[in-house]
Design an enzyme around this catalytic site. Structure first.
Site, mmCIF file in Angstrom:
data_model
loop_
_atom_site.group_PDB
_atom_site.id
_atom_site.type_symbol
_atom_site.label_atom_id
_atom_site.label_comp_id
_atom_site.label_asym_id
_atom_site.label_seq_id
_atom_site.Cartn_x
_atom_site.Cartn_y
_atom_site.Cartn_z
ATOM 1 N N TYR A 142 0.830 -1.211 0.000
ATOM 2 C CA TYR A 142 0.000 0.000 0.000
ATOM 3 C C TYR A 142 0.865 1.262 0.000
ATOM 4 C CZ TYR A 142 -4.589 -2.120 0.956
ATOM 5 O OH TYR A 142 -5.776 -2.800 0.879
ATOM 6 N N LYS A 190 3.642 -15.422 3.172
ATOM 7 C CA LYS A 190 3.905 -16.163 1.936
ATOM 8 C C LYS A 190 5.420 -16.339 1.868
ATOM 9 C CE LYS A 190 2.483 -17.991 -1.973
ATOM 10 N NZ LYS A 190 1.637 -19.203 -2.030
ATOM 11 N N ASP A 222 -2.344 -18.538 1.288
ATOM 12 C CA ASP A 222 -3.314 -19.281 0.467
ATOM 13 C C ASP A 222 -3.995 -20.361 1.301
ATOM 14 O OD1 ASP A 222 -0.804 -20.478 0.561
ATOM 15 O OD2 ASP A 222 -0.790 -21.112 -1.521
ATOM 16 N N ASP A 246 -6.089 -7.183 4.376
ATOM 17 C CA ASP A 246 -7.233 -6.573 3.702
ATOM 18 C C ASP A 246 -8.116 -7.665 3.122
ATOM 19 O OD1 ASP A 246 -8.829 -4.552 2.435
ATOM 20 O OD2 ASP A 246 -7.829 -5.065 0.552
ATOM 21 N N ASP A 250 -12.007 -9.357 4.714
ATOM 22 C CA ASP A 250 -13.279 -9.367 3.973
ATOM 23 C C ASP A 250 -13.809 -10.789 3.895
ATOM 24 O OD1 ASP A 250 -13.317 -6.616 3.397
ATOM 25 O OD2 ASP A 250 -14.080 -6.987 1.369
HETATM 26 C C1 IPM Z 1 -10.327 -1.519 4.129
HETATM 27 C C2 IPM Z 1 -10.617 -0.985 2.752
HETATM 28 C C3 IPM Z 1 -9.490 -0.040 2.343
HETATM 29 C C4 IPM Z 1 -8.202 -0.824 2.314
HETATM 30 C C5 IPM Z 1 -9.723 0.684 0.995
HETATM 31 C C6 IPM Z 1 -11.025 1.459 0.991
HETATM 32 C C7 IPM Z 1 -8.556 1.568 0.626
HETATM 33 O O1 IPM Z 1 -10.783 -2.022 1.843
HETATM 34 O O2 IPM Z 1 -10.252 -0.723 5.079
HETATM 35 O O3 IPM Z 1 -10.187 -2.733 4.265
HETATM 36 O O4 IPM Z 1 -7.885 -1.467 1.309
HETATM 37 O O5 IPM Z 1 -7.480 -0.803 3.309
HETATM 38 MG MG MG Z 2 -10.701 -3.950 2.688
#
Ligand code: IPM
Ligand code: MG
Length: 353
Positions: A142, A190, A222, A246, A250
């Site tokens: 990032y 990884k 993975d 990240d 999710d």
């Molecule tokens: C998160 C989001 C952010 C990230 C985006 C919106 C930049 O997906 O907070 O997980 O990738 O960190």
């Molecule tokens: Mg995210």
């Protein structure tokens, strides 16, 4: 106690869900005799529209001078499909994380028993899952430079960088968090391919003996992606680098049945920031249908972070009560049952506090 809280509602449903969390915070203040003061600031697409900058200097100053930050969401479809937009809402979020020194993002995942049946996974797999993802937040790909395009535009590159100092401080935090839980730490990397991962693994092994009571193990990312779905109850604390974190968080969020339930905390050197892990959900903005629970639970984390534990617990209990009584938004309601609006859910939780 007097608390000063910066409010950064952001974009999409952000203002609505932050509004409900404030209702609940005010109910807590009233019940426990505290005074909470709020200072609002712009961030994301709404800040670009107003000032041209997704994280204006004024917003940074407001975050720094308050005791904590409650953040909604950022993002707007008008930027998502335009790779050439010179300024993007996400840049504001990244700059905010970096400039506030928020190097750790804590994303707890717990399955509410009464919602286990909402999970896309089998109930017997998800029941009892309770783990914490510790995501490194200000390093890795990032922020690594160089990042960009070749002159002819046909080659693009990102750089993944981690220093010993960055790795040590996040691992240190993760070991300590594991100590306060079931004492198992899984380092996700990884290391079979990536140099930064090998440094993470080396440093984790060096640090292990300092925490003899914590069981330390390593898992390739993975494999971890698979295990989180297959055996979510296996994990206690997971620690990983920015991009892996990240993606995995999710994925993990789905286990609980709704992304709309999961709070998070970003902590580091200075002030801490609390936010739901879901995004700005622009399709729902202004319709009073978004689930405010993740933001309300983020407010609980905020209070607990500042030592107000019984107040945090009161919010959690009020949220549980709403779920048990079926006072939930459409994402959580059972088929055929009445659904409640964002404001109705907020009102119920505030009253239950
Ligand atoms: C998160 C989001 C952010 C990230 C985006 C919106 C930049 O997906 O907070 O997980 O990738 O960190
Ligand atoms: Mg995210």
């Amino acid at each position: 106690m007097n608390l000063n809280i910066a409010l950064l509602p952001g974009d999409g449903i952000g203002p609505e869900i932050v509004g409900e969390a404030v209702k609940v915070l005010d109910a807590v203040a009233k019940k426990y005799g505290h005074e909470f003061k709020y200072e609002k600031a712009l961030v994301g697409a709404s800040a670009i529209d107003a000032t041209g900058d997704p994280y204006p200097a004024e917003t940074h100053a407001i975050c720094e001078r308050n005791d904590a930050v409650l953040f909604g969401a950022i993002g707007d479809p008008k930027y998502d499909n335009n790779p050439n937009a010179p300024v993007r809402p996400e840049q504001g979020l990244l700059r905010m994380r970096k400039s506030l020194g928020l190097f750790a993002n804590l994303r707890p995942l717990a399955v509410f028993d009464s919602l286990a049946h909402r999970s896309p996974l089998k109930t017997e797999i998800v029941k009892g899952a309770d783990f914490l993802c510790v995501r490194e937040l200000t390093g890795g790909m990032y922020f690594g430079r160089p990042q960009g395009r070749s002159e002819d535009g046909n080659t693009a590159y990102d750089t993944c960088v981690y220093t010993r100092e960055e790795i040590e401080r996040i691992l240190d935090l993760a070991f300590n968090l594991a100590r306060g839980r079931r004492k198992k730490l899984t380092v996700v990397d990884k290391a079979n391919v990536i140099a930064t991962s090998r440094l993470w693994r080396q440093i984790a092994k060096e640090m292990g003996p300092k925490y003899p009571d914590v069981e330390l193990e390593f898992m390739f990312v993975d494999n971890a992606a698979m295990q989180i779905i297959q055996r979510p109850t296996y994990f206690d604390v997971i620690v990983t680098e920015n991009l892996f974190g990240d993606i995995l968080t999710d994925e993990a969020s789905v286990i609980s049945g709704s992304l709309g339930m999961l709070p998070s905390a970003s902590v580091g050197a200075k002030v801490a920031l609390f936010e739901p892990i879901h995004g700005s959900y622009p399709q729902a903005a202004g319709k009073n249908i978004a689930n405010p629970m993740a933001t309300i639970l983020s407010a609980a984390m905020l209070l607990e972070h500042l030592g107000l534990n019984k107040e945090g617990k009161a919010i959690r209990e009020a949220v549980n009560k709403a779920i048990e009584k079926g006072v939930v938004t459409e994402d959580l309601a059972n088929k055929g049952e009445k659904t409640y609006s964002t404001t109705e859910v907020g009102d119920f939780v505030a009253a239950a506090v």
